[in-house]
Design a protein around this motif. Sequence first.
Motif, PDB file in Angstrom:
ATOM      1  N   TRP A  82       7.680  -6.207  -0.846  1.00 14.33           N
ATOM      2  CA  TRP A  82       6.573  -5.695   0.233  1.00 14.33           C
ATOM      3  C   TRP A  82       7.147  -6.188   1.438  1.00 14.33           C
ATOM      4  CZ3 TRP A  82       3.980  -7.909  -4.237  1.00 14.33           C
ATOM      5  CH2 TRP A  82       4.283  -9.312  -4.244  1.00 14.33           C
TER       6      TRP A  82
ATOM      7  N   GLN B  32       1.080   3.877   1.691  1.00 11.93           N
ATOM      8  CA  GLN B  32      -0.236   3.417   0.929  1.00 11.93           C
ATOM      9  C   GLN B  32      -1.237   4.360   0.944  1.00 11.93           C
ATOM     10  OE1 GLN B  32       1.519   0.935   2.896  1.00 11.93           O
ATOM     11  NE2 GLN B  32       2.698   1.256   1.011  1.00 11.93           N
TER      12      GLN B  32
ATOM     13  N   SER C 271      -0.519  -3.395  -3.453  1.00 10.70           N
ATOM     14  CA  SER C 271      -1.016  -2.427  -2.925  1.00 10.70           C
ATOM     15  C   SER C 271      -1.686  -3.009  -1.422  1.00 10.70           C
ATOM     16  CB  SER C 271      -2.184  -1.699  -3.400  1.00 10.70           C
ATOM     17  OG  SER C 271      -2.949  -0.755  -2.467  1.00 10.70           O
TER      18      SER C 271
ATOM     19  N   ASN D 259      -0.207  -4.809  -9.352  1.00 11.14           N
ATOM     20  CA  ASN D 259      -0.458  -3.414  -8.612  1.00 11.14           C
ATOM     21  C   ASN D 259      -1.440  -3.576  -7.396  1.00 11.14           C
ATOM     22  OD1 ASN D 259       1.206  -2.196 -10.464  1.00 11.14           O
ATOM     23  ND2 ASN D 259      -0.535  -1.371 -11.749  1.00 11.14           N
TER      24      ASN D 259
ATOM     25  N   ALA E  21       2.082   7.415  -1.642  1.00 12.58           N
ATOM     26  CA  ALA E  21       1.703   6.142  -1.972  1.00 12.58           C
ATOM     27  C   ALA E  21       2.433   5.043  -1.653  1.00 12.58           C
ATOM     28  CB  ALA E  21       1.514   6.219  -3.255  1.00 12.58           C
ATOM     29  N   HIS E  22       3.967   5.211  -1.855  1.00 12.08           N
ATOM     30  CA  HIS E  22       5.060   4.228  -1.645  1.00 12.08           C
ATOM     31  C   HIS E  22       5.004   3.607  -0.308  1.00 12.08           C
ATOM     32  CE1 HIS E  22       8.512   1.692  -2.582  1.00 12.08           C
ATOM     33  NE2 HIS E  22       9.047   2.445  -1.495  1.00 12.08           N
TER      34      HIS E  22
ATOM     35  N   THR F 215      -2.991   8.055  -0.968  1.00 13.90           N
ATOM     36  CA  THR F 215      -3.354   8.880  -1.980  1.00 13.90           C
ATOM     37  C   THR F 215      -3.740  10.300  -1.279  1.00 13.90           C
ATOM     38  OG1 THR F 215      -3.976   7.035  -3.157  1.00 13.90           O
ATOM     39  CG2 THR F 215      -4.680   9.168  -3.970  1.00 13.90           C
TER      40      THR F 215
ATOM     41  N   THR G  92     -10.093  -3.854  -3.438  1.00 14.37           N
ATOM     42  CA  THR G  92      -8.920  -3.112  -3.699  1.00 14.37           C
ATOM     43  C   THR G  92      -9.376  -2.106  -4.775  1.00 14.37           C
ATOM     44  OG1 THR G  92      -7.781  -4.634  -5.045  1.00 14.37           O
ATOM     45  CG2 THR G  92      -7.222  -4.524  -2.614  1.00 14.37           C
TER      46      THR G  92
ATOM     47  N   ASN H 186     -11.664   0.520  -3.331  1.00 15.86           N
ATOM     48  CA  ASN H 186     -11.404   0.825  -2.030  1.00 15.86           C
ATOM     49  C   ASN H 186     -12.674   0.735  -1.037  1.00 15.86           C
ATOM     50  OD1 ASN H 186      -9.540   1.678  -0.355  1.00 15.86           O
ATOM     51  ND2 ASN H 186     -10.063   3.800  -0.677  1.00 15.86           N
TER      52      ASN H 186
ATOM     53  N   ARG I 240       1.523  -4.371   0.857  1.00 14.05           N
ATOM     54  CA  ARG I 240       1.908  -3.277   1.629  1.00 14.05           C
ATOM     55  C   ARG I 240       1.014  -2.692   2.718  1.00 14.05           C
ATOM     56  NH1 ARG I 240       3.991  -2.259  -3.858  1.00 14.05           N
ATOM     57  NH2 ARG I 240       2.277  -0.901  -4.098  1.00 14.05           N
ATOM     58  N   GLN I 241      -0.124  -2.747   2.553  1.00 17.52           N
ATOM     59  CA  GLN I 241      -1.198  -2.149   3.391  1.00 17.52           C
ATOM     60  C   GLN I 241      -1.092  -2.797   4.853  1.00 17.52           C
ATOM     61  OE1 GLN I 241      -3.330   0.466   3.116  1.00 17.52           O
ATOM     62  NE2 GLN I 241      -4.343  -0.075   4.986  1.00 17.52           N
TER      63      GLN I 241
END
Length: 926
Positions: A298, A464, A49, A45, A460-461, A466, A155, A158, A52-53
Amino acid sequence: MRRQAVDNPLILVDGSSYLYRAFHAFPPLTTAAGEPTGAIVGVLNMLGSLLRQYQPTHVAVVFDAKGKNHRHALYADYKAHRPPMPDELCRQIEPLYQIMDAMGIPQLAVPAFEADDVMGTLACRAAAEGRCVIISSGDKDMAQLVTPAITVVNTMTNTVQDVAQIKARYGIAPPLMVDLFALMGDSIDNIPGVPGIGEKTALALLQTIGSLQAIYADLSQVAALTIRGAKRVAERLALHRELAELSYRLATIDTAVALSVTPADLRPRAADFDQLCTLLSRYELKRWLAAAQAGRLWSDQPTTTVSTPLRVPEPPGASEESPPLETTLIVDEAALSAWLVKLRTAPLFALYCDTEAFDHGLVTLSGVAVAVTEGEAAYLPCSTPISGRSLPWSLEQLLAQLKPLLEDVSLPKVGHYLKPQQQVLARYGITLRGVIGDTRLATYLLDSATGRNDLPNLAAHHLQRTLHHGTLSAGKARSQGTAPARTLAQVAAGATEQATVALQLYHHLWPQLQQQPRVLQLLTDLELPVMAILARMEAIGVLLDVSLLQHYSQTLAVMLQSLEDQAHTLAGELFNLSSPKQLQQILFEKLQIPCFRKTPGGAPSTDESVLSELALRYPLPAIVLRHRSLAKLKSTYADTLPLLVHAETGRIHTTYHQTGTSTGRLSSSDPNLQNIPIRTPEGRHIRQAFIAPEGYQLLSADYSQIELRIMAHLSEDQTLLQAFANDQDVHSATAAELFEVPLVAVSSEQRRQAKTVNFGLIYGMSAFGLARQLGINRQEAQAILTRYFERYPGVLRYRQQARQQALEQGYVETLFGRRLYLPDIQSANAPRRQAAERAAVNAPVQGSGADIIKRAMVMIDQWCHTQPPGQVQMVLQVHDELIFEVAQPVVPEATENIRRLMVQSAALSVPLKVDIGVGPHWAAAH
């Protein structure tokens, strides 16, 4: 060149840090076989994240090598306080290695060196080559590596460590972080430091004197400092100089490790999806398995980078970071006027309606949020008190100013799930026009198999991002019995966040839609107009005869009691027909009926498919099935529908879902009107309760055998085409071919079997499935299929081509370009692969049928708007059927036009046929 380096950083992941942090932070998950997976899930996870970022082209996950490293030679007690790795974590390391290897992610571990040293060496070499570097680690030691080109991110929390933030946090430059640990030590790694010197004293020394070397160059400087116990600090430094220097060496990250790879070598390999799916399936990592089966991890998902603390540092001259969201709470006329002008001149804007008092689809508007850019949004409260004073407008006055703007078709508008917002605005006399995009529908059309399409999940998908504020409305905050849970400012922040994220998501999805023109056309010409139609249908609702249903509920109760009595007589004892356990005992133990299928837990199965087969030979299973059917009818419809009649309208207001199926078919809920049986007397009795108001009739328009007609068109089978061209009963025609008898001699049983074959083949049915449907053995079913394909070779060819297309492309398409992605088509799991193959055959047929009736809905809706208001209203859609309320005098005209438009909604190689009926209730009309 420099800009490219910023946009594409080298990503170095501290795998050892990820492992421990994931193990302690994520739930202790296990597979059904008892294998621990919590750390694996956590690492994947966090890694997903991060990747993908940044979408990097170069990345490596670096682990500590097994055994001791070069620091142990300096200090035998280095990290001596750390407990041994828990067995639950040890067992997850090798599976994680295997999964990342199948993903193609480079992994490194260098004997005698820690992950810090390997990452430090790679980072410094990459920076020297002009590339920016992101080090993802929770280890505070990594701060010493930070430069304008190297950033450390965490991560889990954050947070980010760049040069400015380290200086702001510690008051020293990043290179002096080594000196800090040399002075204060590190209990985690068991670095001793100088006894008696903590972080505060160490920072004071470094901020005033400089480095450890400068401190020891003249300890008299320390004694002269204006810090508490300065003289004693100087004495401790002198006494423990060797410890300080040892600690310095222990804390220093080696940036000159001899490596067999360079930063340029750290390019991920292509994923081995077969091996990856096998591993993910074994360890029951369902979310990652779905992504892998879709070929999406990703690397092939470019994303829009959003403004977050995890920002890649940019060199001088680079563009500035996107501005944070600026939310304006509009509470005066001047601000309102300014924003109305802004909305009229914006290229497009996103809309979100804040509501309260939800009640069967009828809501009250409490505020409107709009966003014109990803950094600029406003919230317009409708009539909410602010600090004890009222707004300078009433709800009616505000909406009067918004109405021309919202109804202007020339002003483009977007949003997420706009159907409820169209409904609430319509309640105030506003027809929302100019909608060019709905992100829920867009993501659904781009991939209907992605699952959840709520805004937080999509943000989120795809982004990225929230969502931080939630969606509690101003009205709900006010109406709670205690103090308001949120202030109006907080409500405004939440509402504008909804609008802003929808706008950002729209901009992200638009390029993908442009690359698929047919999908884009489906959105603009079909799904968006259908959304507006459904909003009106839900608001209109349908009239219900409550007394009829209440009376029928009593009738069903008598029928159920009779069935229970019969079942108890056959069983020879009383038992609960709704209890699987008691039913198992009666059927398989007492009556000794053979058990041919078990549940995953090993108990004899009593599901519907099992009972259906047993019912062909034994009376009790047939009674149980009948009891289940009537009990469901009673509880789902006869008892429940009267409770769902809205007190204000006296009607049922179902909710339609455009994104609820993978093929494009509509579904409904509260209540679900798609599953009322039509072929049973009981189901028809339920439909009698759906009635027309006085002076109206219900008109039912139903496509006749539309999926078979689509199959004929797609397969180009000449025998099937000829049957429809001659307007034959296609099931009888099929029976004549299968059983080699004249058409007039086809028996009802032969027609029934042919009908089962015709519809079964649309759904990709196998010989095994056909045998179960017809109650025959598999050899007989195979013989029927063989004869069918001999008579209809085009259908066999279509089935083969559909499967091959899915295998080559990963998706199949409807006649109008709607795609269904089938990630399981290459699955090593036979049942999943076979299900995907059946879907490859069925989806183009069923999906084309869904597209055709939606096209008909759009065309009929346009015609209805040419009629006097209320004369013809579309009130229900159920599969291939549309139901209208039609004023009695215009029934003939409506019948003619509705049939004409439904026939014209698609041009197939066979004629479309529409059956229309009219009556005072649904059962009479169908």
